[in-house]
Design a protein around this motif. Sequence first.
Motif, short mmCIF file in Angstrom:
data_model
loop_
_atom_site.label_atom_id
_atom_site.label_comp_id
_atom_site.label_asym_id
_atom_site.label_seq_id
_atom_site.Cartn_x
_atom_site.Cartn_y
_atom_site.Cartn_z
N VAL A 232 45.14 40.19 46.27
CA VAL A 232 44.23 40.17 45.32
C VAL A 232 44.67 40.38 43.88
CG1 VAL A 232 42.07 41.51 44.55
CG2 VAL A 232 42.61 41.34 47.04
N GLY A 233 44.28 39.31 43.08
CA GLY A 233 44.92 39.27 41.86
C GLY A 233 44.23 40.37 40.89
N VAL A 234 42.76 40.40 41.19
CA VAL A 234 41.99 41.24 40.09
C VAL A 234 40.81 41.60 40.64
CG1 VAL A 234 41.03 39.45 38.76
CG2 VAL A 234 41.44 41.64 37.76
N LEU A 235 40.21 42.84 40.53
CA LEU A 235 38.66 43.27 40.99
C LEU A 235 38.05 43.37 39.77
CD1 LEU A 235 36.76 44.69 42.89
CD2 LEU A 235 37.63 46.91 42.15
N ILE A 236 36.74 42.58 40.00
CA ILE A 236 35.78 42.55 38.74
C ILE A 236 34.94 43.43 39.26
CG2 ILE A 236 34.20 41.51 37.39
CD1 ILE A 236 36.10 38.92 37.34
N SER A 237 34.34 44.42 38.82
CA SER A 237 33.47 45.50 39.42
C SER A 237 32.38 45.84 38.27
CB SER A 237 34.08 46.86 39.69
OG SER A 237 33.07 47.57 40.15
N ASP A 238 31.08 45.85 38.81
CA ASP A 238 30.15 46.42 38.15
C ASP A 238 30.14 47.64 38.04
OD1 ASP A 238 27.40 46.69 36.90
OD2 ASP A 238 26.27 46.76 38.59
N HIS A 263 44.65 45.47 39.49
CA HIS A 263 44.04 45.55 38.25
C HIS A 263 42.36 45.40 38.39
CE1 HIS A 263 47.89 45.04 36.25
NE2 HIS A 263 48.15 43.77 37.04
N VAL A 264 41.85 46.13 37.51
CA VAL A 264 40.42 46.41 37.62
C VAL A 264 39.82 46.14 36.23
CG1 VAL A 264 38.56 48.23 37.87
CG2 VAL A 264 40.63 48.12 39.29
N ILE A 265 38.77 45.19 36.24
CA ILE A 265 37.85 44.82 35.00
C ILE A 265 36.46 45.49 35.37
CG2 ILE A 265 36.86 43.26 33.63
CD1 ILE A 265 39.26 41.36 34.62
N LEU A 266 36.05 46.27 34.57
CA LEU A 266 34.51 46.74 34.81
C LEU A 266 33.54 45.60 33.98
CD1 LEU A 266 35.17 50.71 34.41
CD2 LEU A 266 34.57 49.40 36.46
N HIS A 267 32.86 45.41 34.51
CA HIS A 267 31.90 44.15 34.12
C HIS A 267 30.69 44.69 34.18
CE1 HIS A 267 29.90 40.09 34.28
NE2 HIS A 267 30.70 40.16 33.21
N THR A 268 29.94 45.10 33.07
CA THR A 268 28.69 45.93 33.17
C THR A 268 27.47 45.31 32.12
OG1 THR A 268 27.64 47.92 33.22
CG2 THR A 268 29.65 47.74 31.85
N SER A 269 26.46 45.53 32.36
CA SER A 269 25.12 45.55 31.31
C SER A 269 25.07 46.76 30.53
CB SER A 269 24.08 45.23 32.17
OG SER A 269 23.73 46.05 33.07
N LEU A 270 25.98 47.76 30.72
CA LEU A 270 25.73 48.95 29.89
C LEU A 270 26.29 48.76 28.60
CD1 LEU A 270 26.73 51.55 32.48
CD2 LEU A 270 24.67 51.47 31.59
N SER A 271 26.03 47.88 28.09
CA SER A 271 26.77 47.65 26.65
C SER A 271 25.75 48.36 25.51
CB SER A 271 26.15 45.96 26.16
OG SER A 271 25.01 45.73 26.56
#
Length: 307
Positions: A232-238, A263-271
């Motif tokens: 796994v190269g990266v995790l993109i998580s809500d 590596h973890v990228i948090l990807h969220t609508s909590l802007s």
Amino acid sequence: MSGILNSVNQRTQLVGENRLELLLFKLNSRQRFGINVFKVREVLQCPPLTSMPRLNKLVRGIAHIRGQTISVIDMSLAVGGKRIDDLSTAFVIIAEYNSSVQGFLVCSVERIINTNWQSIMPPPKGSGRASYLTAVTHIDEELIEILDVEKILNDISPVNTDLSDDLAKTMQVENKQEKIIFIADDSSVARNQIKKALSSLGLKIELAKNGLEALQRLKEIAAETGEITDKVGVLISDIEMPEMDGYTLTAEIRNTPELKNLHVILHTSLSGVFNQAMVEKVGADDFIAKFHPDELATSVQKWFGND
């Protein structure tokens, strides 16, 4: 009622530890729905609405609130119900999703309840692809439905998932044939948006519907390979997900030896209410507000294969 309305803005700081607060509301039925208080700016009685030509049929009008022009979406219409007729008794929930502010027209607003993501479950199987539910929970032996707001917003104004031409031409991702991108998000719309944006890069993608499902699958992969970054190269998580939220998922990954280097990228609508301290606490590598394809792809390029 006034106590609830006055307290919403003061209670939007709850983050992490797999906990959340839900603001309960009703549409044109006895069914109760919930929205994460963390998304809510304020609640007010429905102000005068201005009709404008060529508005989407789900948008009842435009409201001018605190110097800002906001589209007001009839949530009953949005989920296939009857329109809310009596605006004099209706309420508008002002919420921020995906870097924009919307108003959600509802019949009534009730109370705020404190719960945890372990009590938030995926919608029942058989609800169909057209379902607007992203999760359900039980409060006082009553089923509370949590709507997939991202699906509703995408129906009104579809998100562009294409990378810009300049970025698509220059984007290069190392080891793209050897590793996968892992995506965890409870919204089917969000999962498909991410998948479409990154598939153009020739990346292999695996999907999970919540943090717990993602954690279990990542452990399975690690058991097969010995080290998660081999596959796994990266995790993109809500962040907001049933059973286990993105903060807790990230913390579990960092506390699991065979996963901790992922590596973890948090990807969220909590802007707009981004809690940098919490992201640093759980050890995420990056935070990106939904939905900006170029920014997401650039972050993936930054972390993919960067062991």
